[in-house]
Design a protein around this motif. Structure first.
Motif, PDB file in Angstrom:
ATOM      1  N   GLU A   1     -24.998  95.977  13.007  1.00 20.15           N
ATOM      2  CA  GLU A   1     -26.560  95.595  13.019  1.00 20.15           C
ATOM      3  C   GLU A   1     -27.547  95.255  13.338  1.00 20.15           C
ATOM      4  O   GLU A   1     -28.903  95.120  14.379  1.00 20.15           O
ATOM      5  CB  GLU A   1     -26.769  95.902  11.399  1.00 20.15           C
ATOM      6  CG  GLU A   1     -26.734  96.869  11.099  1.00 20.15           C
ATOM      7  CD  GLU A   1     -26.526  97.024   9.790  1.00 20.15           C
ATOM      8  OE1 GLU A   1     -26.890  95.987   8.799  1.00 20.15           O
ATOM      9  OE2 GLU A   1     -26.247  98.151   9.137  1.00 20.15           O
ATOM     10  N   ARG A   2     -27.488  93.897  14.496  1.00 18.17           N
ATOM     11  CA  ARG A   2     -28.423  92.809  14.730  1.00 18.17           C
ATOM     12  C   ARG A   2     -26.993  91.816  16.490  1.00 18.17           C
ATOM     13  O   ARG A   2     -26.275  92.040  16.196  1.00 18.17           O
ATOM     14  CB  ARG A   2     -28.344  91.632  13.680  1.00 18.17           C
ATOM     15  CG  ARG A   2     -29.291  90.746  13.869  1.00 18.17           C
ATOM     16  CD  ARG A   2     -29.848  89.986  12.934  1.00 18.17           C
ATOM     17  NE  ARG A   2     -31.524  89.278  13.198  1.00 18.17           N
ATOM     18  CZ  ARG A   2     -31.998  87.825  12.401  1.00 18.17           C
ATOM     19  NH1 ARG A   2     -31.007  87.819  11.454  1.00 18.17           N
ATOM     20  NH2 ARG A   2     -32.826  87.370  12.791  1.00 18.17           N
TER      21      ARG A   2
ATOM     22  N   SER B   1     -34.100  87.987  18.158  1.00 17.37           N
ATOM     23  CA  SER B   1     -32.953  89.202  17.684  1.00 17.37           C
ATOM     24  C   SER B   1     -33.553  90.202  17.412  1.00 17.37           C
ATOM     25  O   SER B   1     -34.551  90.807  17.075  1.00 17.37           O
ATOM     26  CB  SER B   1     -32.002  88.280  16.919  1.00 17.37           C
ATOM     27  OG  SER B   1     -33.201  88.764  15.955  1.00 17.37           O
ATOM     28  N   THR B   2     -33.195  90.675  17.636  1.00 16.71           N
ATOM     29  CA  THR B   2     -33.626  92.634  17.741  1.00 16.71           C
ATOM     30  C   THR B   2     -31.994  93.766  16.167  1.00 16.71           C
ATOM     31  O   THR B   2     -31.157  93.097  16.048  1.00 16.71           O
ATOM     32  CB  THR B   2     -33.292  93.641  18.681  1.00 16.71           C
ATOM     33  OG1 THR B   2     -32.232  93.545  19.224  1.00 16.71           O
ATOM     34  CG2 THR B   2     -34.419  93.101  19.299  1.00 16.71           C
ATOM     35  N   TRP B   3     -33.247  93.848  15.459  1.00 21.58           N
ATOM     36  CA  TRP B   3     -32.178  93.937  13.919  1.00 21.58           C
ATOM     37  C   TRP B   3     -32.253  96.355  14.232  1.00 21.58           C
ATOM     38  O   TRP B   3     -33.483  96.211  14.814  1.00 21.58           O
ATOM     39  CB  TRP B   3     -33.119  93.849  13.194  1.00 21.58           C
ATOM     40  CG  TRP B   3     -32.403  95.464  11.700  1.00 21.58           C
ATOM     41  CD1 TRP B   3     -33.050  95.722  11.262  1.00 21.58           C
ATOM     42  CD2 TRP B   3     -31.739  94.355  10.643  1.00 21.58           C
ATOM     43  NE1 TRP B   3     -31.981  96.650   9.865  1.00 21.58           N
ATOM     44  CE2 TRP B   3     -31.335  95.089   9.377  1.00 21.58           C
ATOM     45  CE3 TRP B   3     -30.901  93.079  11.223  1.00 21.58           C
ATOM     46  CZ2 TRP B   3     -29.917  94.474   9.039  1.00 21.58           C
ATOM     47  CZ3 TRP B   3     -29.889  93.070   9.727  1.00 21.58           C
ATOM     48  CH2 TRP B   3     -29.914  94.009   9.469  1.00 21.58           C
ATOM     49  N   HIS B   4     -31.180  96.573  14.212  1.00 24.02           N
ATOM     50  CA  HIS B   4     -30.679  98.361  14.281  1.00 24.02           C
ATOM     51  C   HIS B   4     -30.484  98.328  12.651  1.00 24.02           C
ATOM     52  O   HIS B   4     -29.288  98.555  12.975  1.00 24.02           O
ATOM     53  CB  HIS B   4     -30.167  98.890  15.289  1.00 24.02           C
ATOM     54  CG  HIS B   4     -31.091  98.176  16.614  1.00 24.02           C
ATOM     55  ND1 HIS B   4     -31.457  98.876  17.530  1.00 24.02           N
ATOM     56  CD2 HIS B   4     -30.858  96.585  17.215  1.00 24.02           C
ATOM     57  CE1 HIS B   4     -31.832  98.006  18.185  1.00 24.02           C
ATOM     58  NE2 HIS B   4     -30.852  97.036  18.245  1.00 24.02           N
ATOM     59  N   THR B   5     -31.139  99.332  12.403  1.00 28.05           N
ATOM     60  CA  THR B   5     -30.663  99.591  10.997  1.00 28.05           C
ATOM     61  C   THR B   5     -28.995 100.621  11.143  1.00 28.05           C
ATOM     62  O   THR B   5     -28.377 100.958  10.170  1.00 28.05           O
ATOM     63  CB  THR B   5     -31.785 100.620   9.802  1.00 28.05           C
ATOM     64  OG1 THR B   5     -31.967 101.610  10.637  1.00 28.05           O
ATOM     65  CG2 THR B   5     -32.693  99.557   9.427  1.00 28.05           C
TER      66      THR B   5
END
Ligand SMILES: [Zn+2]
Length: 91
Positions: A74-75, A57-61
């Motif tokens: 966001e995720r 998984s990737t997290w983007h603020t």
């Protein structure tokens, strides 16, 4: 001359050949009997260097668009080659 005799015995070397073969057999046997030998500590040191580059998984603020539905989330989770939102992820 006794010295000449002993040199001849060495040159013939029948006993030497036999003992060499026996030693070789012993070496390979001890290798097989030692699965926990020194190579393991080296392997244990590797995981620290191995980055979890294959993230699930990737997290983007700031948020990022889902590759399936385009919703900004966001995720995102990795689904094959796409990064998708929780709704689109195939659990
Ligand atoms: Zn989606």
């Amino acid at each position: 001359m006794p010295e000449d005799r002993s040199l001849d015995d060495f040159a013939l070397g029948d006993e030497d050949t036999d003992s060499d073969a026996a030693e070789a057999a012993d070496d390979s046997a001890s290798d097989d009997g030692d699965p926990d030998a020194p190579s393991d500590p080296n392997d244990a040191a590797d995981p620290a260097a191995v980055d979890p580059a294959v993230a699930t998984s990737t997290w983007h603020t700031d948020g990022a668009a889902c590759d399936r539905c385009g919703e900004r989330v966001e995720r995102r989770w990795r689904d094959e080659d796409d990064f998708v939102c929780a709704d689109c992820a195939s659990w």
